[in-house]
Design an enzyme around this catalytic site. Structure first.
Site, short mmCIF file in Angstrom:
data_model
loop_
_atom_site.label_atom_id
_atom_site.label_comp_id
_atom_site.label_asym_id
_atom_site.label_seq_id
_atom_site.Cartn_x
_atom_site.Cartn_y
_atom_site.Cartn_z
N PRO A 1 0.77 -1.25 0.00
CA PRO A 1 0.00 0.00 0.00
C PRO A 1 0.80 1.31 0.00
CG PRO A 1 0.01 -0.93 2.18
CD PRO A 1 0.74 -1.91 1.30
N CYS A 2 1.30 1.69 -1.17
CA CYS A 2 2.05 2.95 -1.24
C CYS A 2 1.13 4.16 -1.13
CB CYS A 2 2.90 3.00 -2.49
SG CYS A 2 2.04 2.70 -4.02
N HIS A 3 -0.18 3.97 -1.28
CA HIS A 3 -1.11 5.10 -1.10
C HIS A 3 -1.14 5.57 0.35
CE1 HIS A 3 -3.57 1.51 -0.29
NE2 HIS A 3 -4.27 2.30 0.52
#
Length: 140
Positions: free
Chosen positions: A96-98
């Site tokens: 999850p780079c968001h």
């Protein structure tokens, strides 16, 4: 259409579909799909940290850089280098780079686009009103 000629759905595809179904219902999946990340040792280290960011929470690029510096006994690590590694992540939701934001609460950079980053953070309940989109975003 002839269903006999359609490709068979593999177990990993079934697992990913199930994970995505749960995620897009606004729930945290209770399992992790089997994934194999390919990248440099530094990228993999960053992506492993991303993988550990809890649903509905955020961390900064700088916090990740500090963690890597600590892991290697360094005084500091470049948050920009971390940002570059984050940007090379091709498994955006599962890794999850968001959930990574700028130190100043900017929603800097997201390969899928800032609107999707905002959508995912809101879906998870991790969006904060203090977040903002920088005028000169690093996102595509």
């Amino acid at each position: 259409m002839d269903r006999e000629n359609e490709p068979k759905e593999t177990p990993i595809i079934k697992q990913l579909k199930h994970w995505l179904d749960i995620y897009f219902q606004g729930k945290q999946p209770d399992f992790e799909p089997s994934i194999h990340m390919i990248g440099t040792p530094f990228q993999i280290e960053v992506w492993n940290i991303l993988h550990g960011i809890h649903y509905g929470t955020t961390v900064t690029y700088n916090e990740i850089a500090e963690k890597i510096a600590e892991n290697h006994g360094l005084k500091r690590m470049s948050a920009q280098a971390v940002g570059t590694a984050v940007g090379k992540n091709n498994i955006n939701l599962i890794v999850p780079c968001h959930r990574v934001v700028g130190t100043n609460n900017s929603l800097a950079g997201y390969a899928g686009g800032i609107n999707k980053k905002i959508f995912y953070l809101k879906l998870e309940g991790g969006y904060k009103e203090k977040f903002f989109v920088p005028k000169h975003s690093t996102a595509p």
